[in-house]
Design an enzyme around this catalytic site. Structure first.
Site, PDB file in Angstrom:
ATOM      1  N   ARG A 242     -91.083 -50.750  27.705  1.00 27.74           N
ATOM      2  CA  ARG A 242     -90.162 -51.882  27.706  1.00 27.74           C
ATOM      3  C   ARG A 242     -90.075 -52.423  29.127  1.00 27.74           C
ATOM      4  NH1 ARG A 242     -90.790 -51.812  23.051  1.00 27.74           N
ATOM      5  NH2 ARG A 242     -89.293 -51.832  21.336  1.00 27.74           N
ATOM      6  N   GLU A 271     -90.309 -61.994  28.090  1.00 30.35           N
ATOM      7  CA  GLU A 271     -91.605 -62.099  27.441  1.00 30.35           C
ATOM      8  C   GLU A 271     -91.815 -63.443  26.751  1.00 30.35           C
ATOM      9  OE1 GLU A 271     -91.930 -58.580  25.019  1.00 30.35           O
ATOM     10  OE2 GLU A 271     -92.360 -57.325  26.767  1.00 30.35           O
ATOM     11  N   HIS A 292     -97.574 -57.590  25.257  1.00 33.03           N
ATOM     12  CA  HIS A 292     -96.923 -56.614  24.379  1.00 33.03           C
ATOM     13  C   HIS A 292     -97.847 -56.271  23.207  1.00 33.03           C
ATOM     14  CE1 HIS A 292     -92.605 -55.104  23.554  1.00 33.03           C
ATOM     15  NE2 HIS A 292     -93.459 -54.284  22.983  1.00 33.03           N
TER      16      HIS A 292
END
Length: 337
Positions: A242, A271, A292
Site C-alpha cells: 500500500r 493512485e 497497482h
C-alpha cells in the site's frame, strides 16, 4: 429478490463484469439484481446506489461510516482484495454489515513482481533503456553504483505468505534474507531460512528493502525520514503493498540525497491519473512505477473475482463458516456480536 451493487472507481470496473453476474446468479438465483455504480467522488450518489442493496462488491472504494449507516439493510460488503483499510469495519459492525476479504489468489504473482522490481532497479534497467531508446547511446558505463546480488542482503518487511514467497525467490539469487515481522514466530522464519530482526536492524543492514505487509494504523509511513536516515547501505526500496506505508516526501528527499539507490513502486499514496501528473516520483530514472498491477495474471484475476463473489454469496445465504475471511465480528444474520 436479492440486490447486489458493484461499486468502484472507473479503473477497477474496467473488466468483464459478466463473470461476477454469473457467480451471483449461480449462487443466489436467476432473479438476483446486479447493478453497477461508478464513483466520481459524490458520496450522496454512492449512498443512493447502495440504499436498497443486500450486498456490495468493491475493490478499492472508500466506505466511511456515514455511507455504511445510510444502508441499514446492507448485510455484507465483499472486498475484491486482501486489504480493507478503506472500509470502516467498525461502523459496518455497528450496522450489522459483515465485511469480508479474499486471501490466497495472487501470492505467486506479487512475489514475482516484487523481485522483478527489485532486480530492475538494482540493475538500472530503466536508465539503460532510456539511454538506448531516447539517446541512442549504447554505453554500459553511463551509470554507476550497482550491487552484486550474491554479496547482498534483502530485508523483507512482512513475512506472511507473500513475504515467504519473496524469500524463496530471493534465495534463488543467492541473496541473504532477513525480515521484520513482529507477528511471525521465529520457528516459521527459520523454516524458510530467514533471520528475523528488528526494523531498525533491517534498515541498517539491507541492500534491498521490500514492503510486503498489510497497511495498519501502526505501520502507516513505516518508511519515514527517520527510517531512511538509518539506511546505511543506500538500498533499493520496493513497495507492492500500500502506498501509505511510505512517506513519499521523505522518499523523494532520500532519492535526491542518494540515501536510497532507487525505488520500485507498484503502489502510491495517490493512485489517480491526476496523481501521476503531479507526483515527484514520476519521471525519475531510478524509480520504476507500475499501476497497482503486482497481483495481475489472468488466473489471479479470475480467482479474485470468484472468491469475492462467493464470499458475498455465503454471507447472504447465512453460510458464515464458508467465508474466506471476515474482518469484523458480525454473524451472517446481521447481528453484531
Amino acid at each position: 429478490m436479492t440486490k447486489i451493487a458493484i461499486c468502484d472507481y472507473k479503473e477497477p470496473l474496467n473488466r468483464d463484469l459478466d463473470l461476477e453476474r454469473e457467480f451471483f446468479r449461480k449462487g443466489l438465483g436467476d432473479d438476483t439484481e446486479v447493478t453497477v455504480y461508478e464513483h466520481h467522488g459524490d458520496n450522496e450518489a454512492l449512498k443512493a446506489a447502495i440504499r436498497d442493496a443486500d450486498g456490495v462488491l468493491t475493490s478499492y472504494l472508500e466506505f466511511p461510516a456515514d455511507v455504511i449507516e445510510s444502508a441499514p439493510g446492507l448485510k455484507g460488503i465483499s472486498i475484491e482484495a486482501t486489504g480493507y483499510n478503506y472500509v470502516d469495519a467498525a461502523a459496518a459492525q455497528r450496522n450489522g454489515t459483515a465485511v469480508s476479504v479474499i486471501g490466497e489468489y495472487c501470492t505467486q504473482e506479487v512475489a514475482a513482481h516484487t523481485m522483478a522490481l527489485a532486480l530492475a532497479v538494482a540493475r538500472s534497467l530503466k536508465h539503460y533503456d532510456r539511454e538506448i531508446e531516447d539517446k541512442h547511446r549504447y554505453d554500459w558505463n553511463s551509470t554507476h553504483g550497482m550491487i552484486r546480488l550474491d554479496d547482498s542482503i534483502i530485508g523483507i518487511m512482512g513475512l506472511g505468505k507473500i513475504g515467504k514467497a519473496v524469500a524463496r525467490r530471493a534465495q534463488g539469487f543467492n541473496l541473504t534474507v532477513i525480515a521484520y515481522d513482529p507477528y511471525c514466530p521465529k520457528e516459521a522464519a527459520e523454516a524458510v531460512g530467514v533471520e528475523l530482526v528488528s526494523k531498525e536492524e533491517l534498515f541498517e543492514r539491507s541492500d534491498i528493502i521490500t514492503l510486503n505487509m498489510l497497511l495498519t494504523p501502526e505501520n502507516e509511513h513505516i518508511l519515514d525520514r527517520e527510517a531512511f536516515a538509518m539506511m546505511k547501505r543506500h538500498p533499493v526500496i520496493v513497495n507492492v503493498s500500500r502506498g501509505q506505508l511510505i512517506d513519499e516526501a521523505a522518499l523523494v528527499d532520500a532519492l535526491d540525497s542518494g540515501q536510497v539507490f532507487g525505488a520500485g513502486l507498484d503502489v502510491l499514496e495517490d493512485e489517480s491519473d491526476e496523481g501521476t501528473r503531479t507526483s515527484p516520483l514520476v519521471g525519475r530514472e531510478n524509480v520504476i512505477l507500475t499501476p497497482h498491477s503486482a497481483f495481475y495474471s489472468d488466473k489471479a484475476l479470475y480467482e479474485c473475482q470468484r472468491i469475492a463473489c462467493e464470499n458475498l454469496v455465503h454471507i447472504l445465504k447465512g453460510e458464515g463458516d464458508a467465508v474466506f475471511r471476515m474482518v469484523n465480528d458480525v454473524d451472517v444474520c446481521g447481528n453484531a456480536r
